[in-house]
Design an enzyme around this catalytic site. Structure first.
Site, short mmCIF file in Angstrom:
data_model
loop_
_atom_site.label_atom_id
_atom_site.label_comp_id
_atom_site.label_asym_id
_atom_site.label_seq_id
_atom_site.Cartn_x
_atom_site.Cartn_y
_atom_site.Cartn_z
N GLY A 167 0.84 -1.20 0.00
CA GLY A 167 0.00 0.00 0.00
C GLY A 167 0.87 1.25 0.00
CG HIS A 168 3.31 2.21 3.38
ND1 HIS A 168 3.27 1.07 4.13
CD2 HIS A 168 2.79 3.20 4.15
CE1 HIS A 168 2.76 1.34 5.32
NE2 HIS A 168 2.45 2.62 5.36
N GLY A 170 -3.02 7.41 1.54
CA GLY A 170 -3.89 6.31 1.15
C GLY A 170 -5.33 6.56 1.55
CB SER A 181 -3.50 -2.22 7.62
OG SER A 181 -3.19 -1.72 8.91
CB SER A 182 1.55 -1.08 9.52
OG SER A 182 2.04 -0.34 8.45
NE ARG A 183 -2.37 0.34 14.74
CZ ARG A 183 -2.29 1.65 14.47
NH1 ARG A 183 -2.84 2.12 13.37
NH2 ARG A 183 -1.68 2.47 15.30
#
Ligand code: PAF
Length: 281
Positions: free
Chosen positions: A35-36, A148, A186-188
């Protein structure tokens, strides 16, 4: 790719680039995923030079949230950014961003928008986001900055801040990147156990069901929200909110509103997942 940790070095480099072209900026907290990287790729199409920052911002985490445990993966992130043709990685130490104790730090608040939805359950979050993004914009001085759309409310808070404070930077929202089963990257997501990871895509599916009904002309917003929240709870999520809002300002829509966004936040174990779908009808 150049890595810079101090303000003078950053300013000197960006000044040189801005004399001959334009500069795009992608702020991140690291622990990067595709995503990044899609933001970096979009940035490369919009500007001559791309600056990415990695800074885990203490001001946007509330008490008991995951600031201490937020994954710090600078070496891996740096290699990923280099692979995408990033020109400059800005990785400031906390003393550069917040030289004063937190209670003496100037803050930026976008009232109204910051208290809704995610802001209702994370009261300090958007003040922390607006403050750090404002400071990073002043440090990097980009022509364009990319965020995003997964963090739809964050994007709106930043766009409002830029408009209200007449900041000379164009804000661009980039579509959410999803895993093959629909889960928003997501990082999470790294906090999910294998069982939770298997359930997690249901958040997007439930929102998709709501979006279809809205497109079919259903305007019983309260009924759709309540039904979706019950569905998520039955699936094992702990729902924070499911909301149908006006896409323009996240306020409650009238029955004939054409531009909507369906948003949700829900916990699966330790992970707080958020997602949204825009609906035009
Ligand atoms: O979306 C994020 O990663 C963060 O909220 C941001 C915009 C980098 C500010 O710390």
């Amino acid at each position: 790719m150049i890595t810079i940790n101090d303000l003078n070095g950053l300013r000197a480099q960006v000044d040189t680039w801005r004399r001959g072209g334009n500069v795009a900026f992608v702020p991140t907290m690291g622990n990067l995923h595709d995503g990044h990287l899609s933001l970096v790729r979009a940035a490369r199409t919009l500007a001559d030079r791309v600056v990415v920052s990695i800074f885990v911002n203490p001001l946007q985490f509330g008490v008991g949230e995951d600031f201490e445990n937020y994954p710090r993966t600078l070496e891996r992130d740096s290699a990923m950014l280099e692979g995408e043709g990033t020109d400059l990685l800005f990785a400031p130490p906390v003393e550069l961003i917040y030289p004063k104790p937190q209670d003496q730090q100037t803050r930026v608040e976008v009232p109204g928008l910051s208290g809704l939805l995610c802001g209702a359950s994370r009261p300090v979050h958007f003040v922390g986001v607006a403050t750090v993004v404002c400071k990073l914009f002043n440090m990097v001085q980009p022509d364009v900055a990319l965020f995003g759309k997964k963090d739809f409310q964050q994007l709106m808070v930043i766009a409002r801040m830029v408009e209200d404070l007449a900041m000379p930077v164009r804000i661009v929202g980039v579509d959410t990147r999803r895993e093959s089963d629909g889960l928003a990257m997501s990082s999470r997501n790294g906090y999910l156990t294998p069982d939770e990871r298997a359930k997690a895509p249901m958040l997007y599916r439930v929102l998709g069901g709501m979006a279809d009904k809205l497109r079919d002309g259903n305007s019983d917003y309260a009924g759709l929200q309540a039904q979706a929240a019950t569905e998520l709870d039955h699936l094992g999520f702990t729902t924070d909110y499911v909301a149908i809002r006006r896409a323009a300002d996240l306020l409650a829509p009238s029955a004939d509103e054409g531009e909507l966004v369906v948003l949700a936040a829900a916990y699966l174990g330790k992970a707080r997942l958020i997602d949204n779908i825009e609906v035009s009808r």
